[in-house]
Design an enzyme around this catalytic site. Structure first.
Site, PDB file in Angstrom:
ATOM      1  N   THR A 160       0.862  -1.178   0.000  1.00 21.97           N
ATOM      2  CA  THR A 160       0.000   0.000   0.000  1.00 21.97           C
ATOM      3  C   THR A 160       0.900   1.229   0.000  1.00 21.97           C
ATOM      4  O   THR A 160       1.501   1.568   1.022  1.00 21.97           O
ATOM      5  CB  THR A 160      -0.933  -0.001   1.231  1.00 21.97           C
ATOM      6  OG1 THR A 160      -1.700  -1.211   1.233  1.00 21.97           O
ATOM      7  CG2 THR A 160      -1.877   1.192   1.192  1.00 21.97           C
ATOM      8  N   MET A 162      -8.421   2.468  -4.428  1.00 21.90           N
ATOM      9  CA  MET A 162      -9.454   1.639  -3.802  1.00 21.90           C
ATOM     10  C   MET A 162      -8.994   1.136  -2.445  1.00 21.90           C
ATOM     11  O   MET A 162      -9.766   1.114  -1.478  1.00 21.90           O
ATOM     12  CB  MET A 162      -9.766   0.456  -4.726  1.00 21.90           C
ATOM     13  CG  MET A 162     -11.004  -0.337  -4.317  1.00 21.90           C
ATOM     14  SD  MET A 162     -12.541   0.575  -4.602  1.00 21.90           S
ATOM     15  CE  MET A 162     -13.041   0.933  -2.919  1.00 21.90           C
ATOM     16  N   LYS A 163      -7.717   0.744  -2.341  1.00 16.79           N
ATOM     17  CA  LYS A 163      -7.210   0.197  -1.081  1.00 16.79           C
ATOM     18  C   LYS A 163      -7.183   1.251   0.016  1.00 16.79           C
ATOM     19  O   LYS A 163      -7.588   0.986   1.156  1.00 16.79           O
ATOM     20  CB  LYS A 163      -5.800  -0.377  -1.285  1.00 16.79           C
ATOM     21  CG  LYS A 163      -5.120  -0.874  -0.021  1.00 16.79           C
ATOM     22  CD  LYS A 163      -5.841  -2.060   0.595  1.00 16.79           C
ATOM     23  CE  LYS A 163      -5.297  -2.418   1.988  1.00 16.79           C
ATOM     24  NZ  LYS A 163      -3.880  -2.763   1.997  1.00 16.79           N
ATOM     25  N   VAL A 164      -6.718   2.452  -0.291  1.00 17.22           N
ATOM     26  CA  VAL A 164      -6.640   3.456   0.777  1.00 17.22           C
ATOM     27  C   VAL A 164      -8.033   3.942   1.170  1.00 17.22           C
ATOM     28  O   VAL A 164      -8.257   4.323   2.322  1.00 17.22           O
ATOM     29  CB  VAL A 164      -5.701   4.629   0.423  1.00 17.22           C
ATOM     30  CG1 VAL A 164      -4.272   4.128   0.217  1.00 17.22           C
ATOM     31  CG2 VAL A 164      -6.179   5.410  -0.794  1.00 17.22           C
TER      32      VAL A 164
END
Length: 298
Positions: free
Chosen positions: A95, A170-172
């Site tokens: 990330t 999208m991950k954060v």
């Protein structure tokens, strides 16, 4: 025999690498901390290398599991120093934010690699049991080529776009919701405990009501009520992830007051000295501020 390399062998990559070994893959590993690769040295299908430059250039897949954007920059520069053979796929599970992923893709692509942005969610337990959620973006052919890798580590795979960095966005976004829920649950349950309601009772009510979230349902019952505070993700990592979210929002010209507030919560926890401790110690931060002893949980 299938082959794969891991650059960075920490909390997430260690169980992932073991899953590939258990399935008969040949695994190459490198990490600047020798203690992390030492457990693999006796495995007949594992080979430990001193640095990125010494890794075989014909490995089909190269998985990056790295702590920060700056480390990613250093690693991809080292990878790109020698041209790749047969266009292996670099799979970034770290990330690191949208801009860092895009820079990495440009660097390794120029050196003959494919690049797939694929941060994962699910923690160390998910990595151990192959139950991670994989969030992928990249050109469709490269993403499709990674299917056999994702099948080993992931329970669900979502392709969110064709450009590196979209998976990071999208991950954060996921992480700010998850870590915001953890901080909010810590605050709310300290308040209810101050009012004399035991923590386990409060969690039962929240989990049967509209306040239910990933913290009330999983993190608190498994890692906080037990007193272990062992979710497996450091407070400093939480701050890094929510900071990546607010940076992305500002980069895109979006307003993110909630993200800013969540970042402030985790900044306070790090400033209070919990940076290297498990993120579930956010509860301790609120307990101390409210002069509430941990023993007052039940």
């Amino acid at each position: 025999m299938n082959d794969i390399a891991f650059i960075g062998v920490g909390t997430m990559a260690t169980p992932m690498a073991r899953r590939f070994l258990d399935r008969g893959w040949r695994v190459c590993l490198t990490d600047p901390v020798p203690d992390r690769t030492a457990p693999f040295e006796s495995h007949r299908f594992a080979t430990v290398y001193d640095d990125v430059e010494s890794l075989p250039k014909a490995t089909s897949f190269v998985v990056l599991s790295l702590p920060s954007a700056s480390v990613l920059d250093t690693v991809v520069q080292a990878l790109a120093a020698t041209p790749a053979v047969d266009r292996p796929v670099v799979i970034n599970t770290s990330t690191v934010g949208l801009s860092a992923a895009r820079r990495a893709a440009e660097i390794v692509s120029a050196a003959g690699y494919r690049f797939v942005d694929a941060p994962v969610s699910g923690g160390a337990a998910g990595a151990e049991h192959g139950r991670l959620t994989v969030i992928a973006s990249g050109d469709p052919e490269s993403v499709d080529r990674c299917a056999e890798v994702f099948a080993v580590i992931g329970e669900q795979v979502f392709t969110v776009g064709t450009e590196p960095g979209q998976a990071q966005a999208m991950k954060v976004a996921n992480n700010v919701l998850s870590l915001g829920a953890l901080a909010a649950t810590a605050e709310a349950t300290v308040i209810t405990r101050k009012a004399g309601i035991p923590l386990d009772v409060a969690l039962d009510v929240l989990n049967a009501s509209s306040g239910r979230n990933s913290a009330t349902a999983v993190k608190f019952p498994r890692h906080i009520l037990s007193g272990r505070c062992d979710f497996g993700f450091p407070t400093a990592g939480a701050l890094k992830d929510v900071s990546l979210y607010t940076e992305l929002a500002h980069e895109l010209g979006a307003v993110a007051p909630l993200g800013d507030a969540v970042q402030d919560c985790w900044q306070h926890a790090v400033a209070a000295g919990y940076g290297e401790d498990d993120c579930t110690h956010i509860v301790t931060v609120y307990e101390r501020a409210a002069q509430l002893s941990p023993e007052a949980q039940g």
